[in-house]
Enzyme design. Structure first.
Site, PDB file in Angstrom:
ATOM      1  N   HIS A 168      34.033  33.514  31.669  1.00 50.87           N
ATOM      2  CA  HIS A 168      33.676  34.345  30.498  1.00 50.87           C
ATOM      3  C   HIS A 168      33.028  33.591  29.330  1.00 50.87           C
ATOM      4  CE1 HIS A 168      37.531  32.792  29.267  1.00 50.87           C
ATOM      5  NE2 HIS A 168      38.244  33.684  29.884  1.00 50.87           N
ATOM      6  N   ASP A 191      36.351  40.297  33.650  1.00 53.68           N
ATOM      7  CA  ASP A 191      37.575  39.885  32.948  1.00 53.68           C
ATOM      8  C   ASP A 191      38.416  41.122  32.619  1.00 53.68           C
ATOM      9  OD1 ASP A 191      39.592  38.452  31.773  1.00 53.68           O
ATOM     10  OD2 ASP A 191      38.454  37.856  29.997  1.00 53.68           O
ATOM     11  N   HIS A 231      42.326  40.833  36.255  1.00 58.40           N
ATOM     12  CA  HIS A 231      43.781  40.725  36.085  1.00 58.40           C
ATOM     13  C   HIS A 231      44.428  41.972  36.679  1.00 58.40           C
ATOM     14  CE1 HIS A 231      43.553  37.196  33.393  1.00 58.40           C
ATOM     15  NE2 HIS A 231      42.396  37.737  33.024  1.00 58.40           N
ATOM     16  N   ASP A 273      43.611  30.578  34.007  1.00 56.27           N
ATOM     17  CA  ASP A 273      43.009  31.580  33.126  1.00 56.27           C
ATOM     18  C   ASP A 273      44.021  32.293  32.227  1.00 56.27           C
ATOM     19  OD1 ASP A 273      40.814  33.218  32.147  1.00 56.27           O
ATOM     20  OD2 ASP A 273      41.856  34.844  33.158  1.00 56.27           O
ATOM     21  N   HIS A 325      36.729  37.933  38.484  1.00 60.25           N
ATOM     22  CA  HIS A 325      37.618  37.718  37.327  1.00 60.25           C
ATOM     23  C   HIS A 325      38.341  39.014  36.963  1.00 60.25           C
ATOM     24  CE1 HIS A 325      38.307  35.261  33.448  1.00 60.25           C
ATOM     25  NE2 HIS A 325      39.332  36.058  33.699  1.00 60.25           N
ATOM     26  N   HIS A 376      46.031  46.395  29.291  1.00 59.55           N
ATOM     27  CA  HIS A 376      47.249  46.319  28.474  1.00 59.55           C
ATOM     28  C   HIS A 376      47.701  47.740  28.160  1.00 59.55           C
ATOM     29  CE1 HIS A 376      47.124  42.013  27.814  1.00 59.55           C
ATOM     30  NE2 HIS A 376      45.860  42.091  27.430  1.00 59.55           N
TER      31      HIS A 376
END
Lengths: 313, 455
Positions: free
Chosen positions: B236, B335, B66, B156, B64, B339
């Site tokens: 999650h 996860d 990003h 997701d 998981h 950012h």
């Protein structure tokens, strides 16, 4: 006591002594407000910016007048006309104001914690004029000031806050201030607006209005905020009024010296009947007057914390 | 590429139930031998590394992550995200499809495969979308995505709200034996929630994200997995009710699984009120931090504690830990959600959800699961190796059996370190764990027989 905080962000983090210090100082400033010459010099040369990212009329005017009465220069800044609409972040906006040497930023914002965020990134004093559903410390202080003026004390008072508690920053600031000073707080309203979780904040929670107000010394009515509420919280204003509106008949069942308070603006005929709002138990307009004194006191104390002692001013 | 011989390490391979001091020989991108014959088979020119006192295990897998490419390379890139993975001990990661464009066409899958071949430090596997544009309205070309090599599908960041559409996605995926992963969030119940609905959201005036918003969708997924026979993986997990539902379903043989992220079993929503409140309440006793000076500090409303699903109550945290202990939850994942600083340095309501996690996941898991005595070291490693490998159907990963890919992580479980922003390999800095004294760390990450990171 010596005031040492740079900012006024919430009442939850204040000690009972700090709250009392603001109330005592406010009493002095209220006396000043009764004179023919209402202006005093402590904030002369200081710049206060009203940074209102969420619309407000009465709180902004009250802060503006408080700053003016303390001889500060005041700039009003509203989100509609600002670069926030152009995508500038709150931090950048506030940094720009600081670069212009603003000494105080008074912020009203729809997001909880926005004043705390600003206080971290700015050297200027930050005063919370209401952040989302979190706190509205000067409103809490002026409410407590008004109660103390009428009842002579806060300890042992039974205070019922009625209405939209879930979304209310006024309720939270009242709860902290009242409990720190020893009052018993009851919250009343439909469970959608007054969920039982508030018991964990030390409050009594009930949906039974008669029960909530029977032995109350103070009933603080909160505005039903149509603009915030979705349709799911209660079926209609009419039903709300029939269950929780304060009417003359209901007032008769309360203590003879009960105080009726409201932070305004009032929805006449919704949370309170006009005759009650304008009646002998109501101190709603006194609250407005006291708000000015409390805000003067807050600005005065904070200014002393950072910019010199009150004596120097 | 020369063969590599890892000498004298404690080899833990949960897949083979192996936990012994042994040598490991890697050559031509494969595991050649583990045990006495490893040294014997090693050619004279093999590189030799003495890893005595360290743990040698199959390369860790994070299903998981990003990576933010394509389209959001200000937050992270395949190069930086995989560099962070390597530092964190991960040799294989699965990237999520909420990129720009969304990974909902074979072309985008191929683009990521190509870019990864050129720039990635670790193996990048791709998860495709369930629905076109993650819009939850029509099925993505699941067959074409499968052909292009996706290892799973998920929306997701979003959750398919339409139950009929989810049912069809599950039915359709059974044709390919594809794992369907789901971010469990009922939109109508969660509305604009930003924090776990409970004492702290109430006190702080933050809009509540109720646990039932997750539990409802977990229940939905269980019912639909049971009906369709599709394999559904709930991502999650954060709520006690989700663990309870999953436990019951798995006991009946329903093909559902779940994953837990370290932030959900280390932190609670008390953290939103600031460090003082957290250490006074739910953080009491955490990681044995006894001296006040050792306890990390942060303010109230810190957006590095905002993620989706949110940090929940102490009871939820305990339930996740119990689920990990009894095997209800067999996969650990980060996860990892990078950012930019300017995106997080805003009002709490307006900050994007998510925190980085690739570089802290292993240490936090070791401390909270092994350090507390809840799980053994092999049990924790299993949740990062054979657990995810089995779920994703990766036959040659998650184990050190001869013939498996030469993906190996060497861990020093005793080393103490502090996570520092200037050391991170990620492009983003949105972690709540900066400044935390941590224990246990990957010291060597080997991908396909090559050293991807070395402490």
């Amino acid at each position: 006591m010596r005031w040492s905080r740079k900012d006024l962000l919430d009442l939850q983090s204040l000690s009972p002594e700090e709250i009392t210090a603001i109330l005592d100082t406010a009493r002095e400033f209220k006396a000043v407000g009764g004179r023919a010459i209402k202006k005093v010099p402590p904030l002369r040369g200081r710049t206060v910016v009203n940074l209102f990212v969420e619309p407000s009329t009465r709180t902004r005017i009250s802060f503006e007048l408080a700053a003016v009465r303390l001889s500060a220069d005041v700039i009003n800044f509203t989100a509609e006309a600002s670069s926030l609409k152009k995508g500038e972040t709150l931090k950048d906006t506030a940094k720009n104001l600081q670069a212009l040497r603003a000494d105080f930023i008074i912020i009203r914002h729809s997001a909880a914690g926005a004043p705390h965020f600003l206080a971290r990134v700015l050297d200027a004093h930050v005063v919370n004029a209401g952040d989302g559903a979190h706190e509205h410390p000067t409103q809490g202080l002026l409410d407590v000031f008004t109660m103390r003026e009428h009842k002579g004390r806060i300890a042992g008072l039974k205070v019922t806050i009625l209405g939209d508690i879930l979304y209310s920053r006024v309720a939270r600031s009242n709860i902290w201030a009242l409990q720190k000073l020893g009052a018993e707080v009851t919250l009343c309203g439909p469970p959608t607006l007054v969920p039982p979780i508030f018991r964990e904040m030390g409050c009594r929670v009930t949906a039974n209005l008669d029960d909530a107000v029977a032995d109350a010394d103070v009933v603080n009515l909160l505005r039903i905020q149509h603009e915030r509420q979705r349709q799911t919280m209660f079926p209609s204003l009419g039903e709300y009024t029939s269950l929780f509106g304060i009417t003359r008949d209901r007032l008769k069942k309360m203590k003879p010296d009960v105080l009726i308070m409201h932070p305004g603006p009032i929805n006449r005929g919704v949370e309170v009947e006009s005759d009650v709002a304008d009646g002998v138990h109501s101190v709603i307009l006194e609250q407005v007057t006291n708000g000015l004194a409390v805000r003067m006191a807050a600005l005065y104390l904070i200014n002393g914390a950072h910019g010199g002692t009150p004596e120097e001013n | 590429m020369k063969p590599l011989l890892l000498l004298h390490g404690r080899v833990i391979d949960p897949q083979q139930k192996l936990d012994a001091v042994a040598d490991v020989l890697l050559a031509h991108g494969k595991v050649v031998a583990v045990g006495p014959e490893a040294a014997a088979k090693a050619p004279p020119d093999a590189d030799r590394l003495d890893v005595q006192g360290k743990v040698v295990c199959p390369g860790l897998i994070d299903l998981h992550v990003h990576l933010r490419e394509p389209g959001q390379s200000a937050k992270e890139t395949i190069a930086t995200g995989t560099a962070a993975a390597a530092r964190g001990g991960f040799t294989t990661i699965v990237c999520m499809p909420n990129t720009a464009p969304v990974i909902d066409t074979p072309g985008t899958v191929s683009w990521i495969h190509e870019k990864s071949k050129a720039e990635a430090r670790v193996n990048v596997l791709v998860a495709g979308a369930i629905t076109k544009g993650l819009a939850g309205e029509e099925l993505a070309p699941i067959g074409s995505l499968h052909k292009a090599g996706v290892v799973a599908i998920t929306d997701d960041g979003h959750c398919v709200q339409n139950n009929e559409l989810m049912r069809r996605a599950l039915e359709y995926s059974t044709m390919f034996g594809l794992l369907v992963m789901d971010h469990c969030q009922d939109y109508s119940l969660v509305t604009q929630g930003v924090a776990h609905e409970g004492y702290y959201s109430t006190m702080l005036g933050l809009r509540g994200w109720p646990a039932e918003g997750e539990e409802l969708i977990v229940a939905r997924n269980i019912l639909l997995a049971e009906r369709t026979g599709a394999r559904v993986h709930c991502q999650h997990l954060s709520a006690a009710g989700s663990v309870r539902l999953l436990r019951e379903a798995r006991s009946r043989g329903v093909p559902v699984s779940g994953e837990a992220c370290p932030h959900h079993f280390v932190l609670t929503d008390a953290a939103l009120a600031g460090s003082a409140e957290f250490w006074r309440t739910d953080g009491k006793g955490l990681f044995g931090y006894s001296e006040e000076a050792a306890k990390p500090q942060w303010p109230a409303f810190d957006t590095n504690f905002k993620m989706n699903p949110p940090l929940r109550s102490a009871a939820d945290r305990e339930a996740i830990l119990e689920g990990l202990v009894d095997g209800t939850i067999e996969v650990l994942a980060s996860d990892h959600a990078p950012h930019c600083g300017h995106e997080k340095e805003v009002e709490f309501d307006f900050a994007p959800f998510g925190i980085t996690g690739l570089e802290t996941g292993l240490a936090l898991s070791l401390m909270q699961l092994c350090g507390s005595g809840r799980l053994t070291l092999p049990q924790v490693i299993a949740k990062y190796t054979c657990g995810p490998a089995k779920l994703l159907g990766l036959a040659r990963k998650g184990s050190l059996a001869a013939g498996c890919d030469a993906d190996v992580t060497v861990i020093d479980p005793e080393t103490e370190w502090v996570f520092q922003p200037e050391e991170t390999a990620s492009k983003s800095r949105n972690s709540p764990f900066y400044g935390w004294p941590l224990k246990g760390r990957a010291v060597l990450t080997i991908v396909g027989g090559k050293i991807a990171w070395r402490a």
